[in-house]
Motif scaffolding. Structure first.
Motif, PDB file in Angstrom:
ATOM      1  N   LEU A 217       0.790  -1.263   0.131  1.00 55.60           N
ATOM      2  CA  LEU A 217      -0.024   0.024  -0.031  1.00 55.60           C
ATOM      3  C   LEU A 217       0.821   0.951   0.109  1.00 55.60           C
ATOM      4  O   LEU A 217       0.609   2.328  -0.788  1.00 55.60           O
ATOM      5  N   VAL A 218       1.784   1.277   0.905  1.00 58.69           N
ATOM      6  CA  VAL A 218       2.592   2.468   0.916  1.00 58.69           C
ATOM      7  C   VAL A 218       3.679   2.881  -0.077  1.00 58.69           C
ATOM      8  O   VAL A 218       3.744   3.713  -1.037  1.00 58.69           O
ATOM      9  N   LEU A 219       4.036   1.622  -0.726  1.00 62.96           N
ATOM     10  CA  LEU A 219       4.925   1.473  -2.140  1.00 62.96           C
ATOM     11  C   LEU A 219       4.071   2.111  -3.213  1.00 62.96           C
ATOM     12  O   LEU A 219       4.484   3.160  -3.913  1.00 62.96           O
ATOM     13  N   ARG A 220       2.971   1.618  -3.249  1.00 56.87           N
ATOM     14  CA  ARG A 220       2.124   1.957  -4.658  1.00 56.87           C
ATOM     15  C   ARG A 220       1.520   3.548  -4.533  1.00 56.87           C
ATOM     16  O   ARG A 220       1.618   4.169  -5.404  1.00 56.87           O
ATOM     17  N   VAL A 221       1.218   3.787  -3.162  1.00 53.29           N
ATOM     18  CA  VAL A 221       0.778   5.253  -3.058  1.00 53.29           C
ATOM     19  C   VAL A 221       2.111   6.105  -3.386  1.00 53.29           C
ATOM     20  O   VAL A 221       2.013   7.049  -3.969  1.00 53.29           O
ATOM     21  N   ARG A 222       3.206   5.924  -2.668  1.00 56.61           N
ATOM     22  CA  ARG A 222       4.337   6.711  -2.955  1.00 56.61           C
ATOM     23  C   ARG A 222       4.586   6.756  -4.393  1.00 56.61           C
ATOM     24  O   ARG A 222       5.112   7.920  -5.053  1.00 56.61           O
ATOM     25  N   ASN A 223       4.713   5.608  -5.299  1.00 58.11           N
ATOM     26  CA  ASN A 223       4.914   5.633  -6.521  1.00 58.11           C
ATOM     27  C   ASN A 223       3.911   6.398  -7.374  1.00 58.11           C
ATOM     28  O   ASN A 223       4.403   7.166  -8.099  1.00 58.11           O
ATOM     29  N   ALA A 224       3.088   6.346  -7.223  1.00 56.95           N
ATOM     30  CA  ALA A 224       1.756   7.107  -8.013  1.00 56.95           C
ATOM     31  C   ALA A 224       2.174   8.387  -7.617  1.00 56.95           C
ATOM     32  O   ALA A 224       1.872   9.444  -8.715  1.00 56.95           O
ATOM     33  N   VAL A 225       2.468   8.915  -6.519  1.00 60.39           N
ATOM     34  CA  VAL A 225       2.495  10.399  -6.101  1.00 60.39           C
ATOM     35  C   VAL A 225       3.523  10.651  -6.671  1.00 60.39           C
ATOM     36  O   VAL A 225       3.799  11.877  -7.562  1.00 60.39           O
ATOM     37  N   GLU A 226       4.777  10.208  -6.855  1.00 60.83           N
ATOM     38  CA  GLU A 226       5.929  10.545  -7.220  1.00 60.83           C
ATOM     39  C   GLU A 226       5.736  10.609  -8.892  1.00 60.83           C
ATOM     40  O   GLU A 226       6.422  11.744  -9.630  1.00 60.83           O
ATOM     41  N   LEU A 227       5.286   9.678  -9.464  1.00 67.61           N
ATOM     42  CA  LEU A 227       4.893   9.909 -11.014  1.00 67.61           C
ATOM     43  C   LEU A 227       4.145  11.088 -11.323  1.00 67.61           C
ATOM     44  O   LEU A 227       4.402  11.684 -12.301  1.00 67.61           O
ATOM     45  N   ASP A 228       3.036  11.278 -10.547  1.00 72.07           N
ATOM     46  CA  ASP A 228       2.229  12.324 -10.817  1.00 72.07           C
ATOM     47  C   ASP A 228       2.966  13.836 -10.679  1.00 72.07           C
ATOM     48  O   ASP A 228       3.144  14.590 -11.589  1.00 72.07           O
ATOM     49  N   ARG A 229       4.091  13.757  -9.537  1.00 74.12           N
ATOM     50  CA  ARG A 229       4.802  15.005  -9.466  1.00 74.12           C
ATOM     51  C   ARG A 229       5.907  15.195 -10.762  1.00 74.12           C
ATOM     52  O   ARG A 229       6.029  16.158 -11.167  1.00 74.12           O
ATOM     53  N   LEU A 230       6.382  14.072 -11.153  1.00 76.62           N
ATOM     54  CA  LEU A 230       7.167  14.014 -12.414  1.00 76.62           C
ATOM     55  C   LEU A 230       6.510  14.437 -13.799  1.00 76.62           C
ATOM     56  O   LEU A 230       7.104  15.229 -14.516  1.00 76.62           O
ATOM     57  N   ARG A 231       5.286  13.990 -13.859  1.00 75.91           N
ATOM     58  CA  ARG A 231       4.502  14.296 -14.647  1.00 75.91           C
ATOM     59  C   ARG A 231       4.086  15.822 -14.868  1.00 75.91           C
ATOM     60  O   ARG A 231       4.441  16.464 -16.036  1.00 75.91           O
ATOM     61  N   ARG A 232       3.832  16.437 -13.763  1.00 77.48           N
ATOM     62  CA  ARG A 232       3.470  17.794 -13.616  1.00 77.48           C
ATOM     63  C   ARG A 232       4.689  18.731 -13.813  1.00 77.48           C
ATOM     64  O   ARG A 232       4.683  19.760 -14.638  1.00 77.48           O
TER      65      ARG A 232
END
Length: 137
Positions: A111-126
């Protein structure tokens, strides 16, 4: 800066479990019990990610996602669906723009890894989108 996660699930036990797991990982957590509460909440709040249960009464996760994506404030917030039986729901969720699926009951580390990965991917996309916008004369 701590990630801000909104967890939406009609089951109090799931809300408490996700909240406990994510809070222990130093994330800020807001728990909501329905899709309609989420849509109202997002009128004034912009979290980093939404964990959204698929099966809820009244407004299920898929309909909540459709309505979320119709709103300017909700177009780009990453959403991870929560599901007890995800296989048949994955194509629909991904077609709606979900970042991922997490099977319940939660495995804390995943749960923690998937949430962190999704947040980081979104930050990089932005960041990438912002840099490309600035570079265009």
């Amino acid at each position: 800066m701590a990630e801000w996660i909104v967890v939406v699930d009609d089951d109090t036990t799931n809300l408490k479990a996700a909240g406990h797991i994510l809070s222990r990982a130093n994330m800020r957590v807001t728990a909501l019990k329905s899709g309609s509460l989420l849509l109202d909440y997002l009128d004034k709040n912009q979290p980093d990610l939404i964990l959204l249960d698929v099966l809820m009464p009244e407004l299920d996760g898929f309909e909540t996602m459709r309505r979320l994506r119709e709103r300017p404030a909700g177009k780009n917030i990453p959403v991870i669906f929560l599901s007890a039986s995800e296989e048949e729901q994955v194509p629909t969720g991904l077609a709606l723009g979900a970042a991922d699926f997490i099977k319940k009951p939660f495995v804390p580390e995943l749960l923690v890894l998937r949430v962190r990965n999704a947040v980081e991917l979104d930050r990089l996309r932005r960041k990438y989108a912002s840099e490309n916008t600035e570079a265009v004369p």
